[in-house]
Design an enzyme around this catalytic site. Sequence first.
Site, PDB file in Angstrom:
ATOM      1  CG  ASP A 383      43.143  32.409  42.713  1.00  0.00           C
ATOM      2  OD1 ASP A 383      43.285  31.932  43.848  1.00  0.00           O
ATOM      3  OD2 ASP A 383      42.140  33.033  42.357  1.00  0.00           O
ATOM      4  CG  ASP A 732      39.810  35.628  40.447  1.00  0.00           C
ATOM      5  OD1 ASP A 732      40.412  35.864  41.507  1.00  0.00           O
ATOM      6  OD2 ASP A 732      38.931  34.755  40.354  1.00  0.00           O
ATOM      7  CG  ASP A 736      44.456  37.294  43.199  1.00  0.00           C
ATOM      8  OD1 ASP A 736      44.992  36.711  44.153  1.00  0.00           O
ATOM      9  OD2 ASP A 736      43.378  36.946  42.698  1.00  0.00           O
TER      10      ASP A 736
END
Length: 1059
Positions: A383, A732, A736
């Site tokens: 990410d 996070d 996800d």
Amino acid sequence: MGKGGEDYGKREIVSPKPSDRDVFPAWSKQISECEEHYKVKKGSGLRSIDVEGRRKIHGYNELEKHEGQSIWSLVVEQFKDTLVRILLVAAVVSFVLALYDGEEGGEMEITAFVEPLVIFLILIVNAIVGVWQESNAEKALEALKEIQSEHATVIRNGEKLPNLPAKELVPGDIVELRVGDKVPADMRVLDLISSTLRVEQGSLTGESEAVNKSNKAVQEDADIQGKRCMVFAGTTVVNGNCICLVTQTGMETEIGKVHEQIHEASQSEEDTPLKKKLNEFGEALTMIIGVICAVVWLINVKYFLTWEYVDGWPMNFKFSFEKCTYYFEIAVALAVAAIPEGLPAVITTCLALGTREMAKKNALVRKLPSVETLGCTTVICSDKTGTLTTNQMAVAKLVAMGSSVDRLRTFKVDGTTYNPSDGRIHDWPMGRMDANLQMIAKIAAVCNDAEVAHSENKYVANGMPTEAALKVLVEKMGLPEGSNYESTSRSVLLRCCQLWNEYEHRIATLEFDRDRKSMGVIVNSKSGKKSLLVKGAVENVLERSTKIQLLDGSVLPLDQNIKELIVDSLREMSTGALRCLGFAYKVDLREFETYDGNEDHHAHALLLNPSNYSSIESDLIFVGLVGLRDPPREEVFDAIKDCRAAGIRVMVITGDNKNTAEAICREIGVFGPNEDISSTSITGKEFMELRDQKAHLQQNGGLLFSRAEPRHKQEIVRLLKEEGEVVAMTGDGVNDAPALKLADIGIAMGIAGTEVAKEASDMVLADDNFSTIVAAVGEGRSIYNNMKAFIRYMISSNMGEVASIFLTAALGIPEGLIPVQLLWVNLVTDGPPATALGFNPPDADIMKKPPRRSDDSLINAWILFRYLVIGLYVGIATVGVFIIWYTHGSFLGIDLSGDGHTLVTYSQLSNWGQCSTWNNFTASPFTAGSREITFESPCDYFHGGKVKAMTLSLSVLVSIEMFNSLNALSEDGSLLTMPPWVNPWLLLAMSVSFGLHFLILYVPFLAGVFGIVPLSFNEWLLVLVVAFPVILIDEILKFVGRHTNGSQATSRRRKPKSE
């Protein structure tokens, strides 16, 4: 819910599944169409009778509780492992034989039961650990429920219900949202009560800041981030009030789809590469054991089944059940010898030690096997926000007016956090801040509602991140000469901001709205002058400005040339993915000249209507602009470089916009500064529309996927795994979690991560830092190499035990090692050295080598040959010392006759079963320590009398395995280049193992249990002479390996995956 997302969430309630129903695209419809479709009016809401009817169709607004596996099924699953099944069969057979032997009573009864009970204990502990790990698998789903709203303010039957349980909402309900509310369902915005509505939805969409919402329809094919008129369940309102229409509830919401994806991902979890290798090894072991057992039985069938030939036909068959049982026990001993019973315990210990090392590097491992999987990671899907970047907005550039209308001044600003001491402003006129810079500082400090606090050793923003970044900029700018610092306490974090707010007292606020895209405050200075301070989107502020302020404070008209100069500077900063804010002020405030915040003042009415704000914020004086960004972490650039050197590809998958993501990727080294990224940077939607998605993923170098939704992340991970990649995925947010669950290694953020992400992950980063992942990969590689060392050590030791038993059976001599002794060696004696091999120091170039392939063999052909040679020597040594004791009075000058035992010929020893037919055979008593071994009949010399020979065999086996652990220090390196003291833990472990062996030798009770006796000094000398050559043999084999296989191994490592 985007058009592409209509089929990736399934729903299951008491009523028929609604997945077949067409989803009404409320985001692309006008408000009147939405009201008509849901048969509701926003002023009155649903009727009670309508609510009940809809609940029967849609069920309650809650996430499903998937039934997990029952405890019994989890227990059964633990016994599907091949090695475990072999152990179970061996334990059952041993137990039956123990019952049979137990009828004879005496010491053998205790010995016989020790073995099956220990094996059963191993199996029980293994099952308990396995069940415990499995039962934790669904915690991510429970954590997801925690972020759901519990109550909602709903309009029904024309009345407002302020605290209706959120689970009772149905599609069509009218809901009022306020600041701080958690959104209870997916809803279409109908009316904005406040001038603006902002929602924090980053945990669901991956966006780095709160999003403005409106009630205007968007395109039907808009992605989740583009649905500006929708609010989603589980997100939070950070600014404004609104009226909404519920469109999806429960499992049909975006968060419901995430819930379903987590569940599906958890169902498809695969074994780790090491587990697969051990399973393959177990299957091969089963076949080998089966073949060897069959050969042993065929060799010895003559001892328990005899017959005579009459007229050429076998007749008069004689079967000895006692001897058949004896050779069956040998087969069981063979199984015990072949299975490395201590391997599961040693692997668990090594992984646990690995987790401690990783914890020191801020990587908290939640699932033990993931330590090993990290070692063969080939792709890291990261990410952007919070992992590669700090997730803290910071000003990167400040542009102020120059000394003339054709000049601008640009200042580069350092710093990546909310710490005012982090970084500085380059080329800053210290202590001589001019009038223009003072005005910028004043506006940034006073036209600002954020605060910065120091909490738990870090600086955090309270309020909008962009505003917090502006306050940090003010602190870096300092104050002009003559300012009085003493009026503020040194403990105040934002001293400069506090002083500016003391100089300029705010009396009114013109709130930000989506139309004028600016915020203004009316202030009263200490001199009594009123002024308006404005900040906002540069284009909008510039449009409403008519003048500019120069460096010296003089004000001149804003002409087209200076406007173009400012726009050029804005365009340059925007291209660099900076979010720009402009500053302006106004001193001519006729209506507010006497206004002091009193509600009775005639000007107060102007402030009550937001439509007046644009006219108040007109004829502004433009003073400058700043560029802000979520900056990359300083250490990420080097970490990306390390990944490249280690052969690990980095893919960035983010919900953020494309330009911002590309700029960050260039800065951190995923892409080169001038690299053409037209084919390597695409949006999630574009990826899903590609014909050959796998070909795109196979490109060399880094890849970027922006505006990615949860299903895009899952699809990328799934395709990479299909291609044989070992995927580590970071994240996070709630969005996800499905991909974290599906990846080989799911890595969650410890600081910014949601509980959903943490529960779905295998590892949590305590510092949210990408470089921690790279350090953990290096640690994982080191741990895997060490595990490989002790697995090979244990397997080679077991090969030696098998060879020993096989040679015993093939030669027809008495049994030299009994199952309980082999179990002791495998579990206790081998355990400490194997565990200590887990402390081998890592290779210096461990992160310079490409990752091992997940299908790489644990034991290749050459290593197998090496250990077959070592195993054969172990067999010869253990059987040989047994034969030497019976047939030789001395060996290589070592006197063995001191105990007074009777010598026999090799022929007699190999035909000991016919002892009763021998004439004049006698056996003298002999001593063992303080004990005298006597026999009721001479033939007992080959039963009870073999206790000394058995002890020698066991001691040789233990000694050889200790020396063999030194061989395992390095796969190919000589002990001359890697001496034993490089791993002092191994020397300690060898001492412990020898100590345990002495314990069972010299404690009478334990000696009785294991069927052994104390040895004399000369006998120990014989043991060491027979055992030591194993080091010399392996040194020769390593030498051959280094010179014949080295270059081949290197070329194999470098071979591309496509081959």
